[in-house]
Design a protein around this motif. Sequence first.
Motif, PDB file in Angstrom:
ATOM      1  N   ARG A   9       0.935  -1.035   0.165  1.00  0.00           N
ATOM      2  CA  ARG A   9      -0.048  -0.110   0.057  1.00  0.00           C
ATOM      3  C   ARG A   9       1.067   1.264  -0.062  1.00  0.00           C
ATOM      4  NH1 ARG A   9      -2.760  -3.495  -1.203  1.00  0.00           N
ATOM      5  NH2 ARG A   9      -4.738  -4.258  -0.368  1.00  0.00           N
ATOM      6  N   GLN A  10       0.355   2.437  -0.729  1.00  0.00           N
ATOM      7  CA  GLN A  10       1.183   3.655  -0.677  1.00  0.00           C
ATOM      8  C   GLN A  10       0.088   4.720  -0.566  1.00  0.00           C
ATOM      9  OE1 GLN A  10       4.146   3.821  -4.050  1.00  0.00           O
ATOM     10  NE2 GLN A  10       3.116   2.007  -4.731  1.00  0.00           N
ATOM     11  N   ALA A  11       0.700   5.835   0.040  1.00  0.00           N
ATOM     12  CA  ALA A  11      -0.163   6.923   0.524  1.00  0.00           C
ATOM     13  C   ALA A  11       1.034   8.092   0.339  1.00  0.00           C
ATOM     14  CB  ALA A  11      -0.626   6.638   2.070  1.00  0.00           C
ATOM     15  N   THR A  12       0.092   9.211   0.476  1.00  0.00           N
ATOM     16  CA  THR A  12       0.886  10.631   0.359  1.00  0.00           C
ATOM     17  C   THR A  12       0.624  11.325   1.712  1.00  0.00           C
ATOM     18  OG1 THR A  12       0.819  10.359  -1.866  1.00  0.00           O
ATOM     19  CG2 THR A  12       1.264  12.626  -0.804  1.00  0.00           C
ATOM     20  N   LEU A  46       1.883   8.518   9.160  1.00  0.00           N
ATOM     21  CA  LEU A  46       1.425   7.794   8.157  1.00  0.00           C
ATOM     22  C   LEU A  46       1.709   6.337   7.843  1.00  0.00           C
ATOM     23  CD1 LEU A  46      -0.878   8.230   5.747  1.00  0.00           C
ATOM     24  CD2 LEU A  46       0.995   8.943   4.378  1.00  0.00           C
ATOM     25  N   GLY A  47       3.051   6.237   7.902  1.00  0.00           N
ATOM     26  CA  GLY A  47       3.688   4.904   7.776  1.00  0.00           C
ATOM     27  C   GLY A  47       3.167   3.947   8.793  1.00  0.00           C
ATOM     28  N   ARG A  48       3.236   4.265   9.971  1.00  0.00           N
ATOM     29  CA  ARG A  48       2.736   3.164  11.140  1.00  0.00           C
ATOM     30  C   ARG A  48       1.138   3.015  10.992  1.00  0.00           C
ATOM     31  NH1 ARG A  48       6.271   1.706  14.818  1.00  0.00           N
ATOM     32  NH2 ARG A  48       8.484   1.748  13.919  1.00  0.00           N
ATOM     33  N   ALA A  49       0.431   4.166  10.557  1.00  0.00           N
ATOM     34  CA  ALA A  49      -0.972   3.970  10.293  1.00  0.00           C
ATOM     35  C   ALA A  49      -1.354   3.057   9.290  1.00  0.00           C
ATOM     36  CB  ALA A  49      -1.503   4.968  10.548  1.00  0.00           C
ATOM     37  N   THR A  50      -0.737   3.416   8.216  1.00  0.00           N
ATOM     38  CA  THR A  50      -0.809   2.384   7.012  1.00  0.00           C
ATOM     39  C   THR A  50      -0.448   0.851   7.283  1.00  0.00           C
ATOM     40  OG1 THR A  50      -0.568   4.219   5.576  1.00  0.00           O
ATOM     41  CG2 THR A  50      -0.533   2.274   4.476  1.00  0.00           C
ATOM     42  N   ALA A  51       0.474   0.945   7.962  1.00  0.00           N
ATOM     43  CA  ALA A  51       1.130  -0.621   8.243  1.00  0.00           C
ATOM     44  C   ALA A  51      -0.335  -1.320   9.080  1.00  0.00           C
ATOM     45  CB  ALA A  51       2.417  -0.423   8.922  1.00  0.00           C
ATOM     46  N   ARG A  52      -0.492  -0.620   9.968  1.00  0.00           N
ATOM     47  CA  ARG A  52      -1.748  -1.282  10.916  1.00  0.00           C
ATOM     48  C   ARG A  52      -2.947  -1.559   9.894  1.00  0.00           C
ATOM     49  NH1 ARG A  52       0.744   0.970  15.135  1.00  0.00           N
ATOM     50  NH2 ARG A  52       0.862  -0.144  16.933  1.00  0.00           N
ATOM     51  N   ALA A  99      10.057  12.246   0.686  1.00  0.00           N
ATOM     52  CA  ALA A  99       9.211  13.521   0.180  1.00  0.00           C
ATOM     53  C   ALA A  99       7.950  13.346   0.246  1.00  0.00           C
ATOM     54  CB  ALA A  99       9.694  13.799  -1.200  1.00  0.00           C
ATOM     55  N   GLY A 100       7.296  12.912   1.457  1.00  0.00           N
ATOM     56  CA  GLY A 100       5.795  12.630   1.566  1.00  0.00           C
ATOM     57  C   GLY A 100       5.297  11.592   1.091  1.00  0.00           C
ATOM     58  N   ARG A 101       5.963  10.550   0.444  1.00  0.00           N
ATOM     59  CA  ARG A 101       5.343   9.665  -0.272  1.00  0.00           C
ATOM     60  C   ARG A 101       5.580   8.297   0.751  1.00  0.00           C
ATOM     61  NH1 ARG A 101       1.162   8.002  -3.572  1.00  0.00           N
ATOM     62  NH2 ARG A 101       1.585   6.247  -4.615  1.00  0.00           N
ATOM     63  N   VAL A 102       4.715   7.502   1.114  1.00  0.00           N
ATOM     64  CA  VAL A 102       4.840   6.396   1.851  1.00  0.00           C
ATOM     65  C   VAL A 102       4.608   5.052   1.537  1.00  0.00           C
ATOM     66  CG1 VAL A 102       4.113   5.246   4.229  1.00  0.00           C
ATOM     67  CG2 VAL A 102       4.768   7.576   4.154  1.00  0.00           C
ATOM     68  N   ALA A 103       5.369   4.001   1.436  1.00  0.00           N
ATOM     69  CA  ALA A 103       5.090   2.760   0.997  1.00  0.00           C
ATOM     70  C   ALA A 103       5.190   1.823   2.201  1.00  0.00           C
ATOM     71  CB  ALA A 103       5.782   2.272  -0.154  1.00  0.00           C
ATOM     72  N   VAL A 104       4.336   0.554   2.158  1.00  0.00           N
ATOM     73  CA  VAL A 104       4.304  -0.024   2.947  1.00  0.00           C
ATOM     74  C   VAL A 104       4.037  -1.720   2.555  1.00  0.00           C
ATOM     75  CG1 VAL A 104       3.275  -1.167   5.449  1.00  0.00           C
ATOM     76  CG2 VAL A 104       3.525   1.355   4.949  1.00  0.00           C
ATOM     77  N   ALA A 105       4.915  -2.652   2.739  1.00  0.00           N
ATOM     78  CA  ALA A 105       4.801  -3.943   2.364  1.00  0.00           C
ATOM     79  C   ALA A 105       4.830  -4.870   3.720  1.00  0.00           C
ATOM     80  CB  ALA A 105       5.862  -4.309   1.535  1.00  0.00           C
ATOM     81  N   ALA A 106       3.940  -6.043   3.380  1.00  0.00           N
ATOM     82  CA  ALA A 106       3.662  -7.110   4.405  1.00  0.00           C
ATOM     83  C   ALA A 106       3.532  -8.265   3.658  1.00  0.00           C
ATOM     84  CB  ALA A 106       2.292  -6.675   5.278  1.00  0.00           C
TER      85      ALA A 106
END
Length: 226
Positions: A9-12, A46-52, A99-106
């Motif tokens: 998942r990716q988010a800005t 944003l990274g930790r929230a997206t990971a959850r 630069a404000g872009r977040v990516a999370v892999a699981a």
Amino acid sequence: MNTVQCLLRQATVGPGTDDLLGLLDPAERARAAGLRHAVSRAEFVLGRATARLLVAEGWGPAPSTITFRAVCRTCAGPHGRLEVATPDGVVHVSVSHSAGRVAVAAALGVRCGVDVEKIALRGAKPPVTALSTVERAVFDAVPPAGRTAAFVRYWTRKEAVLKATGDGLTVAPATLTVSGPTEPPRVLSWTDRPAPELPVHLSDVDAGEGFLGALATLEVPHTVIG
């Protein structure tokens, strides 16, 4: 050969990022509060929230019940690659931001690493000391206008691998040789490679306009979901 599904998942970072603080645990909220740079703080939240949310989506636990565990491979400190116990087993999680872009892999039961980077330089020139001799020869043949993107492609592939192994930048990136920017992603060689001696599987991911990304898993090839 069996493959593992790797959720991505990716988010800005945006105006609503602070609203996600409630998804973090007390230690994470304290860590966020200690980050002075507003963008870094927002990326962490944003990274930790997206990971959850990603773990909850893939394996069922409510986000509020998820407790991440991180143990550094080098010093055993409470940092490094994330993992979380679920009813299905241990889910391994990797978070990257730029630069404000977040990516999370699981991935379930398989260690993974993701990296996303803006196609830009932090200094006047690419830090080519991060490239191996083989990579440097390929890089030097790239026309000047394409060198920033070529270096970032190299870097994301290397960083994804080093995150998956848990070594991070304790290992010199130049000891790792990956395929050239225009070639399919794969690890070509690794000088003085630290244990464990596991196969590494690598892919590029679409990180959005102006960014590049890569994903790596250990032992088992992956398919990207998301």
